[in-house]
Scaffold this active site. Structure first.
Site, PDB file in Angstrom:
ATOM      1  N   HIS A 173       0.856  -1.194   0.000  1.00  0.00           N
ATOM      2  CA  HIS A 173       0.000   0.000   0.000  1.00  0.00           C
ATOM      3  C   HIS A 173       0.888   1.238   0.000  1.00  0.00           C
ATOM      4  O   HIS A 173       1.439   1.643   1.018  1.00  0.00           O
ATOM      5  CB  HIS A 173      -0.919  -0.008   1.227  1.00  0.00           C
ATOM      6  CG  HIS A 173      -1.978   1.057   1.176  1.00  0.00           C
ATOM      7  ND1 HIS A 173      -3.334   0.785   1.197  1.00  0.00           N
ATOM      8  CD2 HIS A 173      -1.896   2.408   1.100  1.00  0.00           C
ATOM      9  CE1 HIS A 173      -4.025   1.905   1.134  1.00  0.00           C
ATOM     10  NE2 HIS A 173      -3.169   2.916   1.079  1.00  0.00           N
ATOM     11  N   GLU A 226     -11.152   3.912   6.216  1.00  0.00           N
ATOM     12  CA  GLU A 226     -10.082   4.802   6.706  1.00  0.00           C
ATOM     13  C   GLU A 226     -10.772   6.013   7.335  1.00  0.00           C
ATOM     14  O   GLU A 226     -10.870   7.078   6.742  1.00  0.00           O
ATOM     15  CB  GLU A 226      -9.175   5.235   5.536  1.00  0.00           C
ATOM     16  CG  GLU A 226      -7.972   6.050   5.969  1.00  0.00           C
ATOM     17  CD  GLU A 226      -7.226   6.680   4.788  1.00  0.00           C
ATOM     18  OE1 GLU A 226      -7.732   6.641   3.651  1.00  0.00           O
ATOM     19  OE2 GLU A 226      -6.136   7.218   5.020  1.00  0.00           O
ATOM     20  N   HIS A 282      -9.599   0.593  -0.949  1.00  0.00           N
ATOM     21  CA  HIS A 282      -9.572   1.378   0.285  1.00  0.00           C
ATOM     22  C   HIS A 282     -10.951   1.258   0.940  1.00  0.00           C
ATOM     23  O   HIS A 282     -11.974   1.374   0.255  1.00  0.00           O
ATOM     24  CB  HIS A 282      -9.373   2.864  -0.026  1.00  0.00           C
ATOM     25  CG  HIS A 282      -7.954   3.299  -0.156  1.00  0.00           C
ATOM     26  ND1 HIS A 282      -7.168   2.939  -1.207  1.00  0.00           N
ATOM     27  CD2 HIS A 282      -7.175   4.094   0.641  1.00  0.00           C
ATOM     28  CE1 HIS A 282      -5.969   3.500  -1.058  1.00  0.00           C
ATOM     29  NE2 HIS A 282      -5.946   4.198   0.053  1.00  0.00           N
ATOM     30  N   ASP A 337       2.187   7.036   2.159  1.00  0.00           N
ATOM     31  CA  ASP A 337       2.684   8.250   1.490  1.00  0.00           C
ATOM     32  C   ASP A 337       3.997   8.699   2.132  1.00  0.00           C
ATOM     33  O   ASP A 337       4.078   9.793   2.707  1.00  0.00           O
ATOM     34  CB  ASP A 337       1.646   9.366   1.612  1.00  0.00           C
ATOM     35  CG  ASP A 337       0.267   8.923   1.170  1.00  0.00           C
ATOM     36  OD1 ASP A 337       0.029   8.839  -0.041  1.00  0.00           O
ATOM     37  OD2 ASP A 337      -0.561   8.620   2.056  1.00  0.00           O
ATOM     38  N   PHE A 393      -0.248  16.917  -2.849  1.00  0.00           N
ATOM     39  CA  PHE A 393      -0.344  16.219  -4.143  1.00  0.00           C
ATOM     40  C   PHE A 393      -0.471  17.223  -5.288  1.00  0.00           C
ATOM     41  O   PHE A 393       0.121  17.034  -6.342  1.00  0.00           O
ATOM     42  CB  PHE A 393      -1.516  15.238  -4.150  1.00  0.00           C
ATOM     43  CG  PHE A 393      -1.248  13.998  -3.337  1.00  0.00           C
ATOM     44  CD1 PHE A 393      -0.664  12.887  -3.925  1.00  0.00           C
ATOM     45  CD2 PHE A 393      -1.542  13.958  -1.982  1.00  0.00           C
ATOM     46  CE1 PHE A 393      -0.382  11.742  -3.178  1.00  0.00           C
ATOM     47  CE2 PHE A 393      -1.269  12.830  -1.224  1.00  0.00           C
ATOM     48  CZ  PHE A 393      -0.692  11.720  -1.816  1.00  0.00           C
ATOM     49  N   HIS A 443      -6.250   0.015   4.414  1.00  0.00           N
ATOM     50  CA  HIS A 443      -6.480   0.585   5.751  1.00  0.00           C
ATOM     51  C   HIS A 443      -7.410  -0.278   6.608  1.00  0.00           C
ATOM     52  O   HIS A 443      -6.971  -0.955   7.511  1.00  0.00           O
ATOM     53  CB  HIS A 443      -7.004   2.022   5.695  1.00  0.00           C
ATOM     54  CG  HIS A 443      -6.003   2.993   5.187  1.00  0.00           C
ATOM     55  ND1 HIS A 443      -4.956   3.459   5.948  1.00  0.00           N
ATOM     56  CD2 HIS A 443      -5.857   3.579   3.970  1.00  0.00           C
ATOM     57  CE1 HIS A 443      -4.205   4.291   5.239  1.00  0.00           C
ATOM     58  NE2 HIS A 443      -4.736   4.376   4.028  1.00  0.00           N
TER      59      HIS A 443
END
Ligand SMILES: O=c1[nH]cnc2c1ncn2[C@@H]1O[C@H](CO)[C@@H](O)[C@H]1O
Length: 525
Positions: A93, A371, A368, A454, A210, A396
């Site tokens: 992930h 989360e 996903h 990330d 981003f 998640h």
């Protein structure tokens, strides 16, 4: 039960029973002497550092505390140094846009003469931390009467050549420019723990990172180098295989001539080229076993109107047909609390499933879900849909602990959670690892893999920081739990069975070396 020996044996039995569902339980019954020794050593050092490093009262420290304020402390611990050397198996992930070290990305950008930058207004000391840079290439240098985004005369959104804008940046010169850009592309402690200390606010900042990065990432000459660096960063941290999510929402990226005309199939092609090159390089160095390759999980974003998702689903199928070894699955990403729930897309997602079956493709959903802090809200309910849609793993699954039935389903059907501890803390779901639901999930026997999500936005490069936070925040969890998760990362990957066997046997070999080094003291910091 008044006899002390009787009491103690019942106590031991109760503990054993309580932990009987944990996946590393079987391993624990059959440890080699060396594994047992390595596990004991790590427990000993952890206990010692719990006092010597984390026992300090002022400032208040504790193991598993907020990552961004403790990172420099973590870096100097023995446990971190040990974990950095552990073979980690697969990384399942990770969002490609948020992987490569931002300083390196900026360095790549500064080598590209065609890159330009613009801002929505003049950059001033007052708005330096909120105004975002936007980047894109042009074949010919764009000219403006004004050369600086800090000049009061700067016309909003005027493109300036990057090198000019940097040289003329009045708030600290070129170094000030670099600081501004790097800050826009990452998250700092003051934002997480002060100005943006709730889920919606930190997501706003998170999304901005981003946006600031997009114009560099989606420029083909950079993209190509970026993927190489991404792979090398993984290998450096003992990861031997990855499934990277890429956001395919933009239909094209910019080419070297400044035109936005590079379609998705070229992105995947470039990715495959980079994988092959890194493989060859490592083989030449006699390190071939350290790298088993990498694949892409095709993603789009949950802001998409349902009628537009069909194009992406078809696109994903076409890419899978052209690059069967590179496309691992399909996912929809973005903030689950703010974006559309999976229920908005059920019809096209079911149609996709049928098409994939008819075509005989191995192209699972890897969704996903959960989360969120919500209980019974749309983001939490995504868990029901992800499971009903047959997701291969859950991205998640933070809120799954509220659902015993869903945990049972994951346990029985071997659906692994891709847990991202540091991401969850920074994105506001838990104040520290001590409050993270991971131990609940582990004690329920749900398969778990640890992930970084990330890393370059969170300043947590590689996987070691995530392994560290998990190891120090539970006394039940030990080196053998981490080993189980590393093994499971290979087991629950989309690698073919033969590839899994190879990856597992390489992992076992590296693991054996790792525990031997720990046991004989050579691997100790
Ligand atoms: O933890 C996450 N949950 C959901 N979406 C995410 C997470 N991290 C990154 N992205 C999303 O992935 C895209 C880039 O691949 C970005 O849109 C980002 O918002």
């Amino acid at each position: 039960m008044t006899d002390i020996r009787d009491y103690l044996s019942r106590r031991a039995a109760l503990i054993l029973e309580d932990r009987s569902l944990r996946r590393e339980n079987k391993l624990l019954q059959s440890l080699t002497e060396k594994e047992a020794a390595a596990d004991r050593i790590v427990r000993y050092i952890r206990a010692e550092e719990a006092v010597s490093v984390w026992g300090v009262e002022i400032p208040h420290l504790f193991p598993g505390m907020e990552f961004l304020t403790s990172k420099s402390i973590i870096d100097n611990t023995k446990i971190f140094k040990i974990i950095s050397k552990m073979p980690k198996g697969a990384l399942l992930h990770i969002h490609l846009e948020a992987t490569v070290d931002k300083k390196y990305l900026l360095k790549l950008a500064l080598r590209e003469p065609s890159l330009h930058v613009r801002t929505a207004c003049v950059v001033t000391p007052g708005n330096l931390t909120t105004v975002l840079p936007e980047f894109r290439p042009f074949e010919e240098a764009q000219s403006s009467q004004c050369t600086s985004v800090t000049n009061a005369e700067y016309p909003a959104n005027a493109w300036l050549p990057l090198y000019k804008a940097r040289a003329s940046f009045a708030l600290g010169g070129p170094e000030g420019f670099d600081r501004w850009v790097l800050r826009a592309m990452s998250i700092d402690p003051a934002e997480v723990y002060d100005t943006h200390n709730n889920v919606p606010k930190i997501w706003q900042k998170f999304k901005d990172t981003f946006s600031a990065t997009a114009g560099l990432f989606l420029y083909r000459p950079i993209f190509r180098q970026y993927i190489r660096r991404f792979l090398l960063e993984l290998i450096e941290d003992g990861i031997s295989y990855a499934e990277a999510r890429i956001d395919f929402l933009p239909k094209y990226m910019f080419d070297v001539d400044g035109n936005e005309n590079v379609p998705h199939r070229e992105w995947v092609w470039d990715f495959g080229q980079a994988v092959n090159e890194i493989r060859t390089t490592l083989e030449e160095q006699g390190r071939g076993e350290e790298f088993m390759g990498a694949k892409i999980i095709y993603t789009t974003i949950r802001i998409l109107p349902p009628e537009e998702i069909e194009w992406y689903l078809e696109d994903c199928i076409a890419l899978k047909q052209e690059f069967p070894d590179l496309i691992a699955g399909f996912d929809i990403v973005g903030d689950e609390n703010a974006g559309r729930p999976l229920t908005d897309y059920i019809k096209p997602l079911l149609a996709f499933k049928r098409r994939v079956e008819d075509l005989g493709l191995n192209l699972p959903f890897i969704l996903h879900a959960g989360e969120t802090l919500s209980d019974g809200g749309k983001a939490d309910n995504n868990l029901y849909d992800a499971l009903l849609l047959g997701t291969k793993r859950i991205g998640h699954g933070f809120s799954i602990v509220k659902h015993p039935k869903l945990m049972e389903l994951c346990r029985e059907n071997e659906i692994a959670l891709e847990v991202c501890p540091i991401s969850n803390e920074i994105l506001g779901l838990t104040p520290s690892m001590s409050m993270h639901p991971l131990p609940v999930v582990l004690n329920q026997g749900v398969p778990v893999t640890l992930n970084s999500d990330d890393p370059s936005v969170f300043g947590a490069m590689g996987l070691s920081y995530n392994y560290f936070q998990v190891l120090v925040s539970s006394e039940t969890t030990g080196l053998i739990t981490l080993a189980q998760m590393a093994r499971d990362s290979i087991k629950f990957s989309t690698l073919e069975e033969a590839e899994k066997r190879r990856a597992t046997s390489v992992w076992e070999k590296r693991w054996t070396e790792f525990v031997e080094e720990l046991g004989n003291g050579r691997g100790l910091p």
